[in-house]
Design an enzyme around this catalytic site. Sequence first.
Site, PDB file in Angstrom:
ATOM      1  CG  ASN A   7      -1.855   1.116   1.336  1.00 32.06           C
ATOM      2  OD1 ASN A   7      -1.813   2.021   0.500  1.00 32.06           O
ATOM      3  ND2 ASN A   7      -2.710   1.092   2.343  1.00 32.06           N
ATOM      4  NE  ARG A  90      -6.338   1.610  -0.054  1.00 31.13           N
ATOM      5  CZ  ARG A  90      -6.575   2.275   1.045  1.00 31.13           C
ATOM      6  NH1 ARG A  90      -5.700   2.245   2.034  1.00 31.13           N
ATOM      7  NH2 ARG A  90      -7.673   2.966   1.189  1.00 31.13           N
ATOM      8  CG  HIS A 179     -12.162   4.576   2.796  1.00 24.03           C
ATOM      9  ND1 HIS A 179     -12.775   5.655   3.394  1.00 24.03           N
ATOM     10  CD2 HIS A 179     -10.834   4.732   2.981  1.00 24.03           C
ATOM     11  CE1 HIS A 179     -11.842   6.446   3.923  1.00 24.03           C
ATOM     12  NE2 HIS A 179     -10.667   5.909   3.681  1.00 24.03           N
ATOM     13  NE  ARG A 240      -8.614  13.540   3.455  1.00 21.81           N
ATOM     14  CZ  ARG A 240      -8.669  12.260   3.121  1.00 21.81           C
ATOM     15  NH1 ARG A 240      -9.635  11.815   2.337  1.00 21.81           N
ATOM     16  NH2 ARG A 240      -7.757  11.410   3.573  1.00 21.81           N
ATOM     17  CD  GLU A 383      -8.482  -0.541   3.947  1.00 23.76           C
ATOM     18  OE1 GLU A 383      -7.677  -0.319   4.877  1.00 23.76           O
ATOM     19  OE2 GLU A 383      -8.944   0.352   3.233  1.00 23.76           O
TER      20      GLU A 383
END
Length: 408
Positions: A7, A90, A179, A240, A383
């Site tokens: 990742n 990923r 996601h 964010r 994940e």
Amino acid sequence: MQVLVINAGSSSVKYYLYRMPQAEVLAKGSVERVGEKVSKLAHSFGDRTWTSDVSAPGVEEAVHFVLDTLVRDDVGVLDDIAEIGAVGHRVVHGGEEFTGSVVIDDRVIASIEKYADLAPLHNPPNLAGIRAAGARLPGVTQVACFDTAFHTTIPQVAYLYGLPYQLYEKYRIRRYGFHGISHRYVARRAAALMGRGKYEVNVITCHLGNGCSITAVKEGRSVDTSMGFTPLEGVPMGTRSGDLDPAILFYLADKGYSPQSLKTLCNKESGLLGISGLSNDIRNLLQLSAEGRERATLALDVFCYRIRKYIGAYAAVLEPLDAIAFTGGIGENAAQLREQICRNMSQLGVHLDRPANETAIGAEAQISTPASPVKVFVIPTNEQLGIAKDTCDLATRERPAVAIDNRG
Ligand code: ADP
């Protein structure tokens, strides 16, 4: 088969080495602070963790360190990197093109490059990771697993913005969602925990980490999600902003803010950090709030309120709602916030079991009362296992270069 999962982000490269199909983790770790003067490698195997300062000016060097570490005499777990049978990556943005994981070839690389336009912070380091691993492991199957793939089932009514349709046609401006690897895994686990088939549940999955997104999963498939064209939309996150009236940006532009400064403002200076003026980290904010710092409490209140609003909206979309699942660093650990989010939600059929919630920290658990019509779960995301499984599956198929459908 040994499967390496990579990742690669702009400032860190995380990795997991699995023995598949047993799903045994042989080693895992990360190179943090990639691009800074000194990067930090942390490598775990068995019950040991080895740390080292390294020089990794870019993702390429970081991947090389990872591969070198895996075969070191003292802390390595392989005799030779040739023992790695496949590498899974990923990849954040696969546009509308990739509905599932694919074996990487030149065409796939060209597409990931093309979608860097839509994910300038993410796809380039993902690609650098693919290229670096490919250079060291020529001929080894590499697989791309996309964060957008699970969301490619979102219907047009949910993915279109209220903008001129030509902008969708010309620039593909639409909701993509992110996601997806996590939402898919968590939705599947929620179905399993309810003893139902993966296509037999309607669940709202709340991935709450540094980035946060909420997804409406109807009969096992994503039908709406809070992140949009980019990972900036949705609930407020660490730094964010999440949803805001776009006119605020025009207003600030009139006040002299440049496009670049607005980008920085919304991505790096807003959310929990922006509201609190103190921290983007939930652990710090919980501590500061407990000490009476009002702006920390305010940031947490806004965060929980906005998540509640999405849950309410998606309950209307999913009717009937079977379950809500929390995941990500915050969703898995912050019991106090889960309680605040789910408080007084009996109208939706949500009855939290407070003692069960308080003890569910970082482990799979049902946190709703046995009689609650809507079940609430904590489900630690995984994940990397999803990526390892897809990678192993594609690498061991007789006819290679095919895709796995991640849509449902
Ligand atoms: P990423 O999105 O980078 O993978 P994580 O999923 O690890 O991030 O989530 C990071 C967030 O989780 C941070 O805000 C952190 O404060 C929060 N978090 C991690 N552990 C805990 C904890 N024990 N209690 C409360 N919040 C936590």
